[in-house]
Write a protein that holds these residues in place. Structure first.
Motif, PDB file in Angstrom:
ATOM      1  N   UNK A 197      11.668  16.464  -8.081  1.00  0.00           N
ATOM      2  CA  UNK A 197      12.660  16.027  -7.089  1.00  0.00           C
ATOM      3  C   UNK A 197      12.072  14.903  -6.242  1.00  0.00           C
ATOM      4  N   UNK A 198      12.949  14.091  -5.681  1.00  0.00           N
ATOM      5  CA  UNK A 198      12.505  13.047  -4.770  1.00  0.00           C
ATOM      6  C   UNK A 198      11.815  13.688  -3.560  1.00  0.00           C
ATOM      7  N   UNK A 199      12.294  14.845  -3.144  1.00  0.00           N
ATOM      8  CA  UNK A 199      11.684  15.568  -2.017  1.00  0.00           C
ATOM      9  C   UNK A 199      10.232  15.918  -2.327  1.00  0.00           C
ATOM     10  N   UNK A 200       9.966  16.402  -3.544  1.00  0.00           N
ATOM     11  CA  UNK A 200       8.601  16.774  -3.928  1.00  0.00           C
ATOM     12  C   UNK A 200       7.686  15.556  -3.938  1.00  0.00           C
ATOM     13  N   UNK A 201       8.178  14.428  -4.442  1.00  0.00           N
ATOM     14  CA  UNK A 201       7.366  13.202  -4.464  1.00  0.00           C
ATOM     15  C   UNK A 201       7.113  12.723  -3.040  1.00  0.00           C
ATOM     16  N   UNK A 202       8.145  12.731  -2.207  1.00  0.00           N
ATOM     17  CA  UNK A 202       7.983  12.303  -0.812  1.00  0.00           C
ATOM     18  C   UNK A 202       6.931  13.162  -0.111  1.00  0.00           C
ATOM     19  N   UNK A 203       7.007  14.469  -0.308  1.00  0.00           N
ATOM     20  CA  UNK A 203       6.042  15.388   0.311  1.00  0.00           C
ATOM     21  C   UNK A 203       4.624  15.096  -0.184  1.00  0.00           C
ATOM     22  N   UNK A 204       4.480  14.916  -1.492  1.00  0.00           N
ATOM     23  CA  UNK A 204       3.160  14.626  -2.058  1.00  0.00           C
ATOM     24  C   UNK A 204       2.607  13.292  -1.560  1.00  0.00           C
ATOM     25  N   UNK A 205       3.487  12.334  -1.314  1.00  0.00           N
ATOM     26  CA  UNK A 205       3.066  11.011  -0.849  1.00  0.00           C
ATOM     27  C   UNK A 205       2.883  10.959   0.667  1.00  0.00           C
ATOM     28  N   UNK A 258       0.799  -1.241   0.000  1.00  0.00           N
ATOM     29  CA  UNK A 258       0.000   0.000   0.000  1.00  0.00           C
ATOM     30  C   UNK A 258       0.828   1.285   0.000  1.00  0.00           C
ATOM     31  N   UNK A 259       1.924   1.329   0.758  1.00  0.00           N
ATOM     32  CA  UNK A 259       2.732   2.553   0.792  1.00  0.00           C
ATOM     33  C   UNK A 259       3.350   2.808  -0.572  1.00  0.00           C
ATOM     34  N   UNK A 260       3.817   1.749  -1.215  1.00  0.00           N
ATOM     35  CA  UNK A 260       4.410   1.879  -2.548  1.00  0.00           C
ATOM     36  C   UNK A 260       3.357   2.377  -3.542  1.00  0.00           C
ATOM     37  N   UNK A 261       2.140   1.838  -3.451  1.00  0.00           N
ATOM     38  CA  UNK A 261       1.058   2.264  -4.339  1.00  0.00           C
ATOM     39  C   UNK A 261       0.751   3.748  -4.139  1.00  0.00           C
ATOM     40  N   UNK A 312       3.500   5.796  -5.765  1.00  0.00           N
ATOM     41  CA  UNK A 312       3.395   5.812  -7.225  1.00  0.00           C
ATOM     42  C   UNK A 312       2.256   6.714  -7.686  1.00  0.00           C
ATOM     43  N   UNK A 313       1.152   6.727  -6.956  1.00  0.00           N
ATOM     44  CA  UNK A 313       0.054   7.640  -7.299  1.00  0.00           C
ATOM     45  C   UNK A 313       0.502   9.092  -7.164  1.00  0.00           C
ATOM     46  N   UNK A 314       1.195   9.398  -6.084  1.00  0.00           N
ATOM     47  CA  UNK A 314       1.697  10.766  -5.877  1.00  0.00           C
ATOM     48  C   UNK A 314       2.736  11.119  -6.933  1.00  0.00           C
TER      49      UNK A 314
END
Length: 195
Positions: free
Chosen positions: A34-42, A12-15, A18-20
């Motif tokens: 950036x990886x930071x932007x994806x992490x924040x969005x997720x 679930x966390x991976x899903x 990936x959605x974010x």
């Protein structure tokens, strides 16, 4: 097995990541994401993101692979729906494959991103298109009404015609409903044309 090789639906966390990532890559493109932007969005930490994906390229490949696999599964499900006529199967299948790229800004951005991501995806996008075309051809052979396919390569010819038209309409249709209607009209003309 590493967590990056676990299917998203089984993690679930991976899903959620990936959605974010799909939204962020769609909005900013590969280079500016950036990886930071994806992490924040997720809603996870940057180190947590790196536990799931070793780098931005691995995250991008997994994101795009998920998009392509989901579209392929949806398309195949439409062809497998025995409640649909042959024409409806084609309309629904092309809609599942390309229709989502018509209306939303993220989807339009994603279509551009996919088309311009050769260095990051390698042959993945071309392989996906080939698989989709092979599936459509096989399904046309399987479900075509009697008399439609009168020559040996007719199923591939029908697929080529509809696929090329769908690619154009995906870019020019103002709405998904308009895209579907254009596919429907083309399919109807093909099925009703004199042999």
């Amino acid at each position: 097995m590493s967590s990056s090789s676990v299917p998203a639906e089984d993690h679930p966390k991976r899903a959620a990541v990936l959605d974010a990532a799909l939204v962020v890559f769609g909005r900013f493109g590969f280079q500016k994401t950036s990886m930071e932007a994806v992490a924040k969005a997720a809603g996870i930490s940057r180190p947590g993101l790196y536990l799931l994906f070793s780098n931005k390229e691995a995250l991008y490949r997994a994101t795009m692979q998920g998009v392509m696999e989901r579209a392929q599964r949806e398309m195949e499900a439409r062809f497998a729906d025995d409640t649909l006529s042959f024409e409806d199967k084609l309309v629904e299948a092309f809609d599942a494959l390309m229709g989502l790229y018509v209306e939303s800004q993220v989807s339009r951005d994603l279509a551009t991103l996919l088309a311009n991501s050769g260095p990051q995806l390698g042959s993945m996008f071309g392989d996906y298109q080939n698989k989709a075309q092979t599936t459509i051809t096989a399904q046309i052979k399987k479900h075509a009404p009697p008399g439609l396919l009168t020559t040996r390569g007719a199923a591939k010819d029908v697929m080529n015609l509809l696929y090329a038209a769908a690619l154009t309409w995906k870019s020019t249709a103002a709405t998904r409903a308009e895209f579907r209607e254009q596919i429907r009209r083309a399919t109807h003309l093909i099925c009703r044309s004199p042999r």
